[in-house]
Design a protein around this motif. Structure first.
Motif, PDB file in Angstrom:
ATOM      1  N   LEU A  71       6.606 -11.191   1.882  1.00 24.42           N
ATOM      2  CA  LEU A  71       5.697 -10.141   1.422  1.00 24.42           C
ATOM      3  C   LEU A  71       6.390  -9.262   0.385  1.00 24.42           C
ATOM      4  O   LEU A  71       5.829  -8.925  -0.652  1.00 24.42           O
ATOM      5  CB  LEU A  71       5.235  -9.261   2.593  1.00 24.42           C
ATOM      6  CG  LEU A  71       4.254  -9.876   3.576  1.00 24.42           C
ATOM      7  CD1 LEU A  71       4.136  -9.009   4.819  1.00 24.42           C
ATOM      8  CD2 LEU A  71       2.888 -10.079   2.924  1.00 24.42           C
ATOM      9  N   ARG A  72       7.625  -8.897   0.665  1.00 24.66           N
ATOM     10  CA  ARG A  72       8.371  -7.995  -0.217  1.00 24.66           C
ATOM     11  C   ARG A  72       8.804  -8.678  -1.514  1.00 24.66           C
ATOM     12  O   ARG A  72       9.077  -8.012  -2.501  1.00 24.66           O
ATOM     13  CB  ARG A  72       9.591  -7.409   0.497  1.00 24.66           C
ATOM     14  CG  ARG A  72       9.221  -6.453   1.630  1.00 24.66           C
ATOM     15  CD  ARG A  72       8.317  -5.340   1.102  1.00 24.66           C
ATOM     16  NE  ARG A  72       7.880  -4.408   2.119  1.00 24.66           N
ATOM     17  CZ  ARG A  72       6.628  -4.306   2.556  1.00 24.66           C
ATOM     18  NH1 ARG A  72       5.685  -5.091   2.084  1.00 24.66           N
ATOM     19  NH2 ARG A  72       6.305  -3.415   3.465  1.00 24.66           N
ATOM     20  N   ASP A  73       8.841 -10.003  -1.513  1.00 27.93           N
ATOM     21  CA  ASP A  73       9.216 -10.747  -2.713  1.00 27.93           C
ATOM     22  C   ASP A  73       8.041 -10.967  -3.667  1.00 27.93           C
ATOM     23  O   ASP A  73       8.234 -11.476  -4.767  1.00 27.93           O
ATOM     24  CB  ASP A  73       9.818 -12.109  -2.341  1.00 27.93           C
ATOM     25  CG  ASP A  73      11.228 -11.982  -1.795  1.00 27.93           C
ATOM     26  OD1 ASP A  73      11.867 -10.928  -2.006  1.00 27.93           O
ATOM     27  OD2 ASP A  73      11.693 -12.946  -1.146  1.00 27.93           O
ATOM     28  N   ASN A  74       6.828 -10.612  -3.245  1.00 25.56           N
ATOM     29  CA  ASN A  74       5.649 -10.836  -4.068  1.00 25.56           C
ATOM     30  C   ASN A  74       5.120  -9.494  -4.581  1.00 25.56           C
ATOM     31  O   ASN A  74       4.732  -8.640  -3.786  1.00 25.56           O
ATOM     32  CB  ASN A  74       4.580 -11.554  -3.243  1.00 25.56           C
ATOM     33  CG  ASN A  74       3.379 -11.937  -4.081  1.00 25.56           C
ATOM     34  OD1 ASN A  74       2.795 -11.113  -4.775  1.00 25.56           O
ATOM     35  ND2 ASN A  74       3.007 -13.201  -4.001  1.00 25.56           N
ATOM     36  N   GLU A  78       3.966  -6.460  -2.077  1.00 22.82           N
ATOM     37  CA  GLU A  78       5.176  -5.742  -1.674  1.00 22.82           C
ATOM     38  C   GLU A  78       4.926  -4.313  -1.205  1.00 22.82           C
ATOM     39  O   GLU A  78       5.713  -3.758  -0.454  1.00 22.82           O
ATOM     40  CB  GLU A  78       6.204  -5.745  -2.799  1.00 22.82           C
ATOM     41  CG  GLU A  78       5.791  -4.922  -4.002  1.00 22.82           C
ATOM     42  CD  GLU A  78       6.787  -4.988  -5.146  1.00 22.82           C
ATOM     43  OE1 GLU A  78       7.875  -5.565  -4.964  1.00 22.82           O
ATOM     44  OE2 GLU A  78       6.461  -4.459  -6.224  1.00 22.82           O
ATOM     45  N   LYS A  79       3.827  -3.725  -1.614  1.00 19.03           N
ATOM     46  CA  LYS A  79       3.551  -2.335  -1.244  1.00 19.03           C
ATOM     47  C   LYS A  79       2.668  -2.206   0.002  1.00 19.03           C
ATOM     48  O   LYS A  79       2.403  -1.091   0.451  1.00 19.03           O
ATOM     49  CB  LYS A  79       2.910  -1.610  -2.417  1.00 19.03           C
ATOM     50  CG  LYS A  79       3.790  -1.600  -3.655  1.00 19.03           C
ATOM     51  CD  LYS A  79       3.982  -0.221  -4.176  1.00 19.03           C
ATOM     52  CE  LYS A  79       4.724  -0.211  -5.483  1.00 19.03           C
ATOM     53  NZ  LYS A  79       6.130  -0.142  -5.376  1.00 19.03           N
ATOM     54  N   ILE A  80       2.199  -3.314   0.552  1.00 20.27           N
ATOM     55  CA  ILE A  80       1.385  -3.253   1.771  1.00 20.27           C
ATOM     56  C   ILE A  80       2.294  -2.798   2.916  1.00 20.27           C
ATOM     57  O   ILE A  80       3.318  -3.429   3.190  1.00 20.27           O
ATOM     58  CB  ILE A  80       0.757  -4.620   2.121  1.00 20.27           C
ATOM     59  CG1 ILE A  80      -0.164  -5.093   0.988  1.00 20.27           C
ATOM     60  CG2 ILE A  80      -0.026  -4.528   3.445  1.00 20.27           C
ATOM     61  CD1 ILE A  80      -0.666  -6.531   1.167  1.00 20.27           C
ATOM     62  N   PRO A  81       1.939  -1.704   3.600  1.00 26.15           N
ATOM     63  CA  PRO A  81       2.766  -1.252   4.714  1.00 26.15           C
ATOM     64  C   PRO A  81       2.778  -2.279   5.848  1.00 26.15           C
ATOM     65  O   PRO A  81       1.755  -2.908   6.139  1.00 26.15           O
ATOM     66  CB  PRO A  81       2.108   0.042   5.184  1.00 26.15           C
ATOM     67  CG  PRO A  81       1.051   0.366   4.202  1.00 26.15           C
ATOM     68  CD  PRO A  81       0.799  -0.838   3.362  1.00 26.15           C
ATOM     69  N   VAL A  82       3.943  -2.446   6.471  1.00 30.02           N
ATOM     70  CA  VAL A  82       4.102  -3.402   7.565  1.00 30.02           C
ATOM     71  C   VAL A  82       4.604  -2.667   8.802  1.00 30.02           C
ATOM     72  O   VAL A  82       5.606  -1.949   8.742  1.00 30.02           O
ATOM     73  CB  VAL A  82       5.095  -4.521   7.192  1.00 30.02           C
ATOM     74  CG1 VAL A  82       5.368  -5.419   8.387  1.00 30.02           C
ATOM     75  CG2 VAL A  82       4.568  -5.336   6.017  1.00 30.02           C
TER      76      VAL A  82
END
Length: 126
Positions: A71-74, A78-82
């Motif tokens: 997720l963070r590599d895209n 990358e900004k979607i909270p997890v």
């Protein structure tokens, strides 16, 4: 209405959390279930973009840590909270979950507590 993607390989967990959130807070949340990391990415690629992702750590084939890294590599995701949502209670997982993600919640989780934590993360993102 906020979209929550719930990524967990345990059908009982997905069903229980989805029903609890939608029953209690259906006017605020739509829960999008994904039973694996692969299904999560398939939904994301089809423009099913959530406001937040609840992500199980211990899943077969692709762990929550691997999903998080992808997720963070895209740049699109990358900004979607997890928020890590897991049965793991060891200190290493908790520290990593708190450090990497926006929150870390141990299962089983109470719907009211989960809502508070989701709201807190979403407030930070605004």
């Amino acid at each position: 209405m906020k979209k929550i993607m719930l990524v967990d390989d345990e059908n009982d967990q997905v069903f229980g959390i989805k029903k609890a959130l939608e029953y209690e807070y259906g006017d605020e949340f739509e829960v999008i279930p994904a039973n694996s990391g692969a299904e999560c990415f398939e939904l994301l690629k089809n423009n099913e973009l959530p406001d937040i992702i609840l992500l199980d750590i211990m899943m077969p084939e692709m762990s929550g840590w691997e999903v998080f890294d992808m997720l963070r590599d895209n740049p699109s995701w990358e900004k979607i909270p997890v928020v890590f949502l897991t049965a793991r209670t060891d200190r290493i997982a908790k520290n990593a979950g708190d450090f990497l993600g926006d929150d870390y919640i141990e299962k089983p989780v109470d719907a009211e507590e989960l809502k508070k934590r989701i709201d807190k993360v979403l407030e930070k993102e605004q």
